[in-house]
Motif scaffolding. Structure first.
Motif, PDB file in Angstrom:
ATOM      1  N   LEU A  21       0.812  -1.212   0.000  1.00  0.00           N
ATOM      2  CA  LEU A  21       0.000   0.000   0.000  1.00  0.00           C
ATOM      3  C   LEU A  21       0.845   1.261   0.000  1.00  0.00           C
ATOM      4  O   LEU A  21       0.317   2.362  -0.118  1.00  0.00           O
ATOM      5  CB  LEU A  21      -0.919   0.015   1.235  1.00  0.00           C
ATOM      6  CG  LEU A  21      -1.935  -1.110   1.306  1.00  0.00           C
ATOM      7  CD1 LEU A  21      -2.708  -1.027   2.617  1.00  0.00           C
ATOM      8  CD2 LEU A  21      -2.900  -1.054   0.136  1.00  0.00           C
ATOM      9  N   GLU A  23       2.747   4.184  -1.192  1.00  0.00           N
ATOM     10  CA  GLU A  23       2.616   4.905  -2.448  1.00  0.00           C
ATOM     11  C   GLU A  23       3.941   5.076  -3.169  1.00  0.00           C
ATOM     12  O   GLU A  23       3.955   5.484  -4.335  1.00  0.00           O
ATOM     13  CB  GLU A  23       1.953   6.271  -2.188  1.00  0.00           C
ATOM     14  CG  GLU A  23       0.517   6.123  -1.722  1.00  0.00           C
ATOM     15  CD  GLU A  23      -0.183   7.450  -1.484  1.00  0.00           C
ATOM     16  OE1 GLU A  23       0.004   8.381  -2.294  1.00  0.00           O
ATOM     17  OE2 GLU A  23      -0.908   7.554  -0.480  1.00  0.00           O
ATOM     18  N   TRP A  29      -3.876   0.729  -8.649  1.00  0.00           N
ATOM     19  CA  TRP A  29      -5.011   0.787  -7.738  1.00  0.00           C
ATOM     20  C   TRP A  29      -5.834  -0.493  -7.810  1.00  0.00           C
ATOM     21  O   TRP A  29      -6.464  -0.880  -6.840  1.00  0.00           O
ATOM     22  CB  TRP A  29      -5.874   2.001  -8.047  1.00  0.00           C
ATOM     23  CG  TRP A  29      -7.014   2.196  -7.090  1.00  0.00           C
ATOM     24  CD1 TRP A  29      -8.333   2.167  -7.374  1.00  0.00           C
ATOM     25  CD2 TRP A  29      -6.921   2.419  -5.674  1.00  0.00           C
ATOM     26  NE1 TRP A  29      -9.079   2.365  -6.247  1.00  0.00           N
ATOM     27  CE2 TRP A  29      -8.244   2.516  -5.190  1.00  0.00           C
ATOM     28  CE3 TRP A  29      -5.866   2.533  -4.768  1.00  0.00           C
ATOM     29  CZ2 TRP A  29      -8.535   2.745  -3.846  1.00  0.00           C
ATOM     30  CZ3 TRP A  29      -6.153   2.767  -3.432  1.00  0.00           C
ATOM     31  CH2 TRP A  29      -7.479   2.858  -2.979  1.00  0.00           C
ATOM     32  N   ALA A  32      -3.990  -2.371  -5.324  1.00  0.00           N
ATOM     33  CA  ALA A  32      -3.919  -1.738  -4.006  1.00  0.00           C
ATOM     34  C   ALA A  32      -5.273  -1.694  -3.307  1.00  0.00           C
ATOM     35  O   ALA A  32      -5.354  -1.812  -2.081  1.00  0.00           O
ATOM     36  CB  ALA A  32      -3.355  -0.331  -4.147  1.00  0.00           C
ATOM     37  N   ALA A  33      -6.343  -1.510  -4.080  1.00  0.00           N
ATOM     38  CA  ALA A  33      -7.659  -1.367  -3.450  1.00  0.00           C
ATOM     39  C   ALA A  33      -8.053  -2.629  -2.672  1.00  0.00           C
ATOM     40  O   ALA A  33      -8.385  -2.552  -1.487  1.00  0.00           O
ATOM     41  CB  ALA A  33      -8.702  -1.003  -4.504  1.00  0.00           C
ATOM     42  N   LEU A  36      -5.862  -3.086   0.344  1.00  0.00           N
ATOM     43  CA  LEU A  36      -6.208  -2.216   1.470  1.00  0.00           C
ATOM     44  C   LEU A  36      -7.231  -2.914   2.363  1.00  0.00           C
ATOM     45  O   LEU A  36      -7.127  -2.904   3.601  1.00  0.00           O
ATOM     46  CB  LEU A  36      -6.739  -0.885   0.939  1.00  0.00           C
ATOM     47  CG  LEU A  36      -7.119   0.188   1.953  1.00  0.00           C
ATOM     48  CD1 LEU A  36      -5.910   0.621   2.772  1.00  0.00           C
ATOM     49  CD2 LEU A  36      -7.734   1.401   1.239  1.00  0.00           C
ATOM     50  N   VAL A  37      -8.224  -3.504   1.724  1.00  0.00           N
ATOM     51  CA  VAL A  37      -9.239  -4.239   2.492  1.00  0.00           C
ATOM     52  C   VAL A  37      -8.604  -5.431   3.197  1.00  0.00           C
ATOM     53  O   VAL A  37      -8.855  -5.685   4.384  1.00  0.00           O
ATOM     54  CB  VAL A  37     -10.385  -4.700   1.566  1.00  0.00           C
ATOM     55  CG1 VAL A  37     -11.387  -5.548   2.342  1.00  0.00           C
ATOM     56  CG2 VAL A  37     -11.077  -3.517   0.911  1.00  0.00           C
ATOM     57  N   ILE A  40      -6.494  -4.337   6.197  1.00  0.00           N
ATOM     58  CA  ILE A  40      -7.265  -3.876   7.356  1.00  0.00           C
ATOM     59  C   ILE A  40      -8.040  -5.037   7.982  1.00  0.00           C
ATOM     60  O   ILE A  40      -7.968  -5.285   9.193  1.00  0.00           O
ATOM     61  CB  ILE A  40      -8.208  -2.734   6.963  1.00  0.00           C
ATOM     62  CG1 ILE A  40      -7.387  -1.491   6.586  1.00  0.00           C
ATOM     63  CG2 ILE A  40      -9.176  -2.417   8.080  1.00  0.00           C
ATOM     64  CD1 ILE A  40      -8.186  -0.372   5.994  1.00  0.00           C
ATOM     65  N   VAL A  41      -8.787  -5.732   7.148  1.00  0.00           N
ATOM     66  CA  VAL A  41      -9.612  -6.822   7.691  1.00  0.00           C
ATOM     67  C   VAL A  41      -8.740  -7.980   8.154  1.00  0.00           C
ATOM     68  O   VAL A  41      -8.867  -8.478   9.283  1.00  0.00           O
ATOM     69  CB  VAL A  41     -10.635  -7.292   6.632  1.00  0.00           C
ATOM     70  CG1 VAL A  41     -11.395  -8.512   7.139  1.00  0.00           C
ATOM     71  CG2 VAL A  41     -11.585  -6.167   6.268  1.00  0.00           C
ATOM     72  N   PHE A  92      -7.260   4.130  10.653  1.00  0.00           N
ATOM     73  CA  PHE A  92      -8.558   3.625  10.210  1.00  0.00           C
ATOM     74  C   PHE A  92      -9.692   4.495  10.727  1.00  0.00           C
ATOM     75  O   PHE A  92     -10.597   4.870   9.981  1.00  0.00           O
ATOM     76  CB  PHE A  92      -8.740   2.175  10.659  1.00  0.00           C
ATOM     77  CG  PHE A  92     -10.035   1.576  10.191  1.00  0.00           C
ATOM     78  CD1 PHE A  92     -11.098   1.408  11.071  1.00  0.00           C
ATOM     79  CD2 PHE A  92     -10.203   1.184   8.877  1.00  0.00           C
ATOM     80  CE1 PHE A  92     -12.303   0.865  10.628  1.00  0.00           C
ATOM     81  CE2 PHE A  92     -11.401   0.642   8.431  1.00  0.00           C
ATOM     82  CZ  PHE A  92     -12.451   0.478   9.310  1.00  0.00           C
ATOM     83  N   ASN A  96      -6.213   9.431   7.485  1.00  0.00           N
ATOM     84  CA  ASN A  96      -4.933  10.049   7.132  1.00  0.00           C
ATOM     85  C   ASN A  96      -5.236  11.336   6.367  1.00  0.00           C
ATOM     86  O   ASN A  96      -5.104  11.418   5.148  1.00  0.00           O
ATOM     87  CB  ASN A  96      -4.108   9.080   6.266  1.00  0.00           C
ATOM     88  CG  ASN A  96      -2.729   9.626   5.972  1.00  0.00           C
ATOM     89  OD1 ASN A  96      -2.327  10.647   6.516  1.00  0.00           O
ATOM     90  ND2 ASN A  96      -2.007   8.935   5.108  1.00  0.00           N
TER      91      ASN A  96
ATOM     92  N   PRO B 694     -13.380   0.113  -2.639  1.00  0.00           N
ATOM     93  CA  PRO B 694     -14.326  -0.992  -2.415  1.00  0.00           C
ATOM     94  C   PRO B 694     -15.526  -0.542  -1.601  1.00  0.00           C
ATOM     95  O   PRO B 694     -15.374   0.258  -0.676  1.00  0.00           O
ATOM     96  CB  PRO B 694     -13.482  -2.022  -1.648  1.00  0.00           C
ATOM     97  CG  PRO B 694     -12.068  -1.705  -2.022  1.00  0.00           C
ATOM     98  CD  PRO B 694     -12.018  -0.223  -2.200  1.00  0.00           C
ATOM     99  N   LEU B 710     -11.983   3.471   4.500  1.00  0.00           N
ATOM    100  CA  LEU B 710     -10.889   3.185   3.562  1.00  0.00           C
ATOM    101  C   LEU B 710     -10.401   4.480   2.900  1.00  0.00           C
ATOM    102  O   LEU B 710      -9.197   4.695   2.739  1.00  0.00           O
ATOM    103  CB  LEU B 710     -11.366   2.206   2.476  1.00  0.00           C
ATOM    104  CG  LEU B 710     -11.753   0.801   2.931  1.00  0.00           C
ATOM    105  CD1 LEU B 710     -12.250  -0.022   1.746  1.00  0.00           C
ATOM    106  CD2 LEU B 710     -10.586   0.105   3.611  1.00  0.00           C
ATOM    107  N   ALA B 712     -10.629   7.429   4.088  1.00  0.00           N
ATOM    108  CA  ALA B 712      -9.955   8.257   5.081  1.00  0.00           C
ATOM    109  C   ALA B 712      -8.556   7.740   5.374  1.00  0.00           C
ATOM    110  O   ALA B 712      -7.640   8.528   5.598  1.00  0.00           O
ATOM    111  CB  ALA B 712     -10.777   8.295   6.377  1.00  0.00           C
ATOM    112  N   SER B 713      -8.387   6.425   5.336  1.00  0.00           N
ATOM    113  CA  SER B 713      -7.066   5.895   5.676  1.00  0.00           C
ATOM    114  C   SER B 713      -6.083   6.042   4.540  1.00  0.00           C
ATOM    115  O   SER B 713      -4.878   6.135   4.762  1.00  0.00           O
ATOM    116  CB  SER B 713      -7.179   4.423   6.083  1.00  0.00           C
ATOM    117  OG  SER B 713      -7.723   3.668   5.029  1.00  0.00           O
ATOM    118  N   ARG B 714      -6.597   6.055   3.323  1.00  0.00           N
ATOM    119  CA  ARG B 714      -5.705   6.307   2.196  1.00  0.00           C
ATOM    120  C   ARG B 714      -6.404   7.221   1.212  1.00  0.00           C
ATOM    121  O   ARG B 714      -6.955   6.773   0.206  1.00  0.00           O
ATOM    122  CB  ARG B 714      -5.314   5.003   1.528  1.00  0.00           C
ATOM    123  CG  ARG B 714      -4.218   5.277   0.529  1.00  0.00           C
ATOM    124  CD  ARG B 714      -3.652   4.062  -0.108  1.00  0.00           C
ATOM    125  NE  ARG B 714      -2.952   4.461  -1.323  1.00  0.00           N
ATOM    126  CZ  ARG B 714      -2.252   3.660  -2.074  1.00  0.00           C
ATOM    127  NH1 ARG B 714      -2.139   2.394  -1.742  1.00  0.00           N
ATOM    128  NH2 ARG B 714      -1.651   4.103  -3.153  1.00  0.00           N
TER     129      ARG B 714
END
Lengths: 149, 999
Positions: A21, A23, A29, A32-33, A36-37, A40-41, A92, A96, B694, B710, B712-714
């Motif tokens: 993730l 940059e 993307w 990366a998308a 990202l999930v 986190i999950v 989270f 950011n 997503p 999501l 907000a975090s990136r």
């Protein structure tokens, strides 16, 4: 109770998904998308179900483990993990958004990953789940022959 | 002795013969010296390989490149690439083919051996001309809209960029490294030294713009410079183009003229040989059987014979080929020898033949292959073959094979659109003698509308405005006499255009045809006009017809579900959302009573379809989603909206229309393309080609919440997907804050141009430069010029300068009902715009005294007023009392009905119709400027008020600049539909009290 190997591999998986993730890497993307999930999950699930129970049970060895270097690396892992979890939760839930505190959380979350991995490898040493690959690379012999020798 | 001499002679002759044969072999099939392969040096849509065996064709909107046998015409391969492929170039080794995709904005690199696509190189700005530079191993590409020249290597890397003057189009690379670039809408040619690193534009040649007292003599502004061809000896370059002559009403015989300009390429002394320009009735003066000069139109592409003695030009509109003979033109050195002065200069080479007509439709590219001429026809997508007939001055070009080669296996363009394209670009009256589209081949729609409807439109308007008005105040730059401004009765209006502008459909009485009645056209003609309509409303033209709004992303319209509502943005951008929510950018559609009244009036007059023109700027989401009007879900319903102070805008929005109204976050921040065409919402919105997170569109609230986390975090991907660099470009604002009437092209308002001409437009001086955003998106109008710190995101980064989304402006009264702070800012901005001065002037007599009031525009970066300057009320209130307190002068006081009297000194535009009568509210019918008392930025206007009668000094003058957002009469009318409407008050903007002594 999760084994050492399970915890170790979980941390590697979380770290790798997180590094993708970053940059600074040319990751599209499209990759990366979902990463990202997954980060986190998956990171939350693995932390709660694997890492945390192991840590709770394992931390008694902070006083009893030998050699002393192992106690030191263990302590460092504990501190770094705490910072990573805290910064991750901050990113989270607070986001950011470019503010100074978010920037600090982001920096911690990103740049503590590699030190964590390095300390982890030192900490587990010969018990590392990566030893299989290490020995194969060094001796270029199948593990079964290593064991027999 | 005789035998020996004979043997020697035979040997000599044999050697000579061998030398001649070898020389002929080395010339190659196309007449060029094939000793070195240099690649394609002139941008073209049809090119030949060095050995002349194969040619490549860029097949325009068929979206493919074809490779064909030059001997048989057999199609050896067709590579489907999509888009609109305009020009192509081969590398020196003929292994790489570069193709410009004008519509998709890419340069396509193709392996010419395997005939497969290698690379798509994104080059935004309408790539057009392509040539290959063997010295630098680069493809040079002109970016027509971006005004750049780029150099791209064979791997697709952009290695060079050179900014150029506007509209660079055609390219020709001379052997010495001079690259000649035509500027299509400027009438210029740039000379670029591409041997330099970086390349340098060394000179520019402006082609002569001519005027003649005789309107029917060839004259005008050189325009539509597509291609440029260099003569084989490198001494000259020829450029086919048209001349625009707009100094009088459109009349086909005096508006567009065909021309070919000639440049001398003497290094360091390049110049136009104006004396050798090829023009109708001079160098192009060939008569038909009835001794009438044959008219040709839209010169497009040009090629020289291998010897350079002949030049061949395709005429894209009249569908002809014209031949020039250079072998018999007088050389400059001949001047001294010529005894007959009158015969000394015939203007260079003359046209010796017009091949009428080329088969097929829309001839464009051409190549010369020895004695063959291959003409590419963009309409029928085929190649016609002709023979040159020899080298001598009496050689005649003749058609050999009408369909020598078929360029494509199938035409992907809709047949109706293809037929419509032909109607648009053709001036060939012989195609349909019953319903000719032009008078005597003079012109087609494409003679002015280069490539259809795009950014070149603003050059059309600009050039029309350059000429002194043929009638005082004439404002129409396009088509006059339209019935419904095209919208409702497009068939009838197209017929009127063809008749009144192009002389077709019976309007040219010399053709002896009955003039078609636009009110009752024949069925066959109706079908043809509907085909034309299919082309005009194609996705790359005007899909919504009256407005220039387009939808990108492969859709013709958007589904309601595609729009995220602004309230979702509120979660993280609450301050900006709040600012926008009360602003006129939001409340200018379904809830704006004045707007709804005018949209309804426009629809009543011009037809329901005309609403699109209004909605393109005021309610683009509705229009893009297929809604026919700005009224809420119930047809004819008026949204009773928050003009009553205190009503919650958010709740009101939900109660009326789920699409919301106006231009919201998702619209403005998903505009993907700006086309600087002169206004009328000339931009494209793209909702689909966006990086998504997503679960963004999930119906589950939990998953949507997760998606927000999501983001907000990136957030960087989110930010990038909603930002384009041109969002801060004043032209973006100008895309709606400039407007012209559809079809007629009368510029109703042009705030962008007013600013561009002002002293605030200082891109070279950042400290002095003021753009639209600096005033109208400034958080505190008292501090314009200073940055205002803040956050754009809740809890986010502290920024050194944050733009408010209040869009502070003059329309403050409706805003006041929702947000008093915003209204205060608007009033403050208005008050900062002007300064007043007052003085007495006299001619020395008691009766000759006047009060001179000076209003100076000191704060507005554009005219005061701008925009809706025909409705906004800016006027002077003046009252002068003498020393005894008697009122000796009063002007500008409201009458007993609250209206500003006609005698008041207004600062506004008064728009008139074609008959010179005020248009009133029907501003779309503007054709004549009756008066313009607005004050440009930085300038002033004096108003004098006569002072008569006895008076005692000193006088006390009270002068006020007053403002009201809408006239009282209009407000009362609108109030009938919207009883809650508060009538706009009068605001005093600037007040001056001065004591005046006897002069």
């Amino acid at each position: 109770m999760p084994s050492v190997g399970q915890v170790e591999l979980s941390l590697y998986a979380i770290a790798l998904s997180g590094l993708l993730l970053w940059e600074g890497l040319p990751v599209s993307w499209r990759v990366a998308a979902p990463m990202l999930v997954a980060h986190i999950v998956g990171g939350t699930v693995l932390t709660v179900l694997v890492v945390a129970p192991f840590w709770w049970q394992h931390r008694v060895r902070l006083r009893t483990a030998a050699p002393s270097t192992r106690r030191a690396t263990g302590r460092w892992i504990e501190i770094v993990l705490a910072l990573l979890v805290a910064s991750g939760f901050y990113l989270f839930f607070a986001g950011n958004d470019g503010a100074s505190d978010a920037a600090l959380a982001h920096a911690l979350h990103l740049w503590l990953t590699l030190p964590l991995l390095a300390i982890l490898v030192l900490h587990v040493a010969r018990a590392s789940a990566l030893r299989v690959f290490w020995y194969r690379a060094r001796r270029r012999r199948p593990l079964s022959r290593l064991r027999s020798s | 002795m005789g035998l020996r001499a004979g043997l020697v002679l035979s040997l000599l002759l044999a050697s000579l013969a061998v030398a001649v044969v070898r020389a002929g072999e080395s010339l190659g099939a196309n007449g060029a010296v094939a000793a070195e392969k240099v690649g394609t040096r002139e941008s073209a849509s049809l090119i030949l390989t060095g050995d002349g065996s194969t040619f490549y064709s860029a097949n325009f909107d068929a979206g493919s490149v074809s490779r064909l046998s030059a001997d048989t015409g057999e199609r050896l391969g067709e590579l489907r690439l999509g888009g609109d492929l305009r020009r192509l170039a081969l590398s020196a080794d003929e292994r790489t083919l570069a193709v410009s995709d004008y519509r998709s904005e890419q340069l396509l690199l193709v392996d010419a051996v395997s005939f497969r696509l290698l690379e798509r190189v994104a080059v935004r700005g309408r790539p057009f001309g392509v040539v290959y530079d063997s010295e630098r191993a680069l493809f040079w590409v002109t970016l027509f809209e971006a005004a750049e020249l780029v150099g791209i290597d064979r791997t697709g890397e952009v290695l060079e960029r050179l900014p150029l003057p506007d509209t660079p189009r055609g390219l020709a690379l001379a052997r010495d490294g001079r690259l000649f670039v035509t500027h299509s809408m400027l009438g210029e040619v740039s000379i670029v030294d591409v041997r330099a690193t970086p390349p340098v534009r060394v000179r520019s040649i402006a082609l002569a713009a001519t005027r003649d007292a005789d309107a029917f003599a060839s004259q005008g502004l050189p325009r539509l410079l597509d291609d440029i061809a260099i003569s084989p000896d490198q001494s000259e370059a020829w450029l086919p183009h048209v001349l625009w002559s707009f100094g009088h009403p459109f009349q086909f015989r005096s508006t567009i003229f065909p021309a070919v300009s000639v440049l001398s390429l003497e290094p360091g002394a390049e110049r136009e040989r104006v004396d050798r320009r090829k023009q109708l009735f001079r160098q192009i003066d060939l008569s038909d059987g009835a001794s009438k000069t044959r008219i040709i139109s839209n010169p497009h592409d040009l090629a020289f014979s291998p010897s350079g003695d002949k030049a061949y030009v395709t005429l894209a509109a009249s569908e002809d080929l014209v031949v020039f003979d250079l072998s018999r033109r007088a050389r400059d050195s001949d001047r001294r020898r010529s005894r007959r002065r009158g015969k000394r200069s015939q203007g260079g080479a003359q046209a010796i033949q017009i091949v009428r007509h080329l088969p097929g439709d829309l001839p464009k590219g051409l190549v010369i292959r020895n004695q063959e001429i291959l003409v590419q026809q963009a309409g029928t997508l085929d190649i016609a073959k002709l023979t040159r007939g020899g080298e001598g001055p009496f050689a005649r070009v003749e058609l050999v094979e009408a369909r020598f080669a078929r360029l494509v296996s199938g035409d992907p363009v809709d047949p109706r659109e293809r037929r419509g394209q032909r109607v648009f670009f053709s001036a060939n009256v012989d195609d349909d003698p019953t319903f000719p589209l032009a008078g005597d081949f003079w012109m087609s729609c494409g003679s002015c509308h280069l490539d259809g409807f795009n950014f070149t439109n603003r050059y059309l308007i600009g050039d029309a405005q350059r000429y002194p008005k043929h009638e005082p105040g004439a404002a129409v730059t396009g088509h006059s006499g339209l019935s419904t401004l095209v919208a409702q009765d497009f068939v009838g209006d197209y017929i009127r255009m063809i008749q009144d502008t192009q002389g077709g459909l019976g309007a040219d009485e010399r053709m002896g045809l009955e003039r078609v009645d636009p009110e009752a056209p024949p069925a066959r003609l109706v079908a043809s006009m509907q085909d034309l309509h299919a082309y005009v409303t194609a996705s790359e033209n005007l899909p919504f017809l009256s407005t220039w709004l387009r939808v990108e992303g492969g859709e013709s319209k958007l589904d309601d579900s595609a729009w995220t509502t602004a309230s979702q943005c509120q979660d993280c951008h609450s301050a900006i959302y709040s600012q926008w929510s009360s602003s006129n950018h939001h409340r200018m559609g379904s809830s704006h009573p004045y707007y709804l009244a005018l949209e309804d009036l426009a629809a009543q007059d011009e037809g329901e379809a005309f609403r699109a023109w209004c909605m393109g700027c005021h309610n683009p989401r509705h229009l893009a989603s297929g809604r026919a009007s700005s009224h809420a879900l119930r047809p004819g319903a008026a949204a009773r909206e928050p003009f009553v102070a205190g009503l919650n805008p958010a709740a009101s929005a939900a109660a009326t229309d789920p699409l919301g109204e106006g231009t919201d976050c998702l619209f403005c921040h998903r505009v993907s393309r700006l086309e600087h065409a002169g206004g009328n919402a000339s931009l494209s919105v793209n909702l689909s080609d966006r990086e998504r997170y997503p679960f963004e569109a999930s119906s589950s609230a939990i998953l949507r919440w997760f998606s927000e986390r999501l983001i907000a975090s990136r957030p960087s991907v989110h930010a990038d997907s909603y930002w384009k660099p041109f969002y801060s470009d004043p032209r973006y604002c100008g895309s709606c804050h400039s407007e012209f009437s559809p079809g007629a092209g009368a510029v109703i308002s042009d705030t962008y141009a007013e600013w561009a001409a002002s002293s605030y437009n200082r891109p070279d001086s950042p400290a002095e430069n003021r753009t639209c955003l600096d005033c109208h998106m400034h958080a505190d109008v008292q501090k314009i010029g200073s940055a205002v710190e803040g956050r754009a995101t809740d809890g986010g980064r502290w920024k050194s300068n944050v733009r408010t989304h209040r869009f502070t402006g003059a329309s403050i009264d409706l805003v006041a009902a929702r947000d008093s702070a915003a209204a205060d800012q608007g009033l403050a901005l208005l008050r900062s715009a002007a300064e007043l001065g007052a003085s007495l002037v006299s001619d020395g007599t008691d009766e000759g005294r006047s009060l001179r009031v000076r209003v100076r525009n000191v704060g507005a970066g554009h005219h005061l007023p701008t925009g809706v300057a025909d409705l906004r009320q800016f006027w002077l209130y003046v009252r002068v009392r003498d020393a005894r307190g008697r009122v000796v002068l009063e002007s500008g006081a409201l009458d007993d009905r609250g209206r500003v009297p006609n005698s008041a000194r207004m600062f506004n535009k008064v728009l008139g119709d074609a008959d010179g009568r005020p248009v009133g509210l029907r501003f779309w019918r503007y054709a004549t400027l009756l008066s313009d008392t607005r004050i440009p930025a930085g300038e002033f206007r004096d108003e004098e008020f006569r002072l008569g009668g006895p008076m005692e000094f000193p006088l006390m003058a009270l002068v006020e600049l007053r403002f009201r957002s809408f006239p009282r009469a209009l407000s009362e009318q609108v109030k009938k539909s919207f009883p809650d409407l508060q009538l706009p008050p009068v605001h005093s903007l600037v007040r001056l009290e001065r004591s005046l002594e006897r002069p």
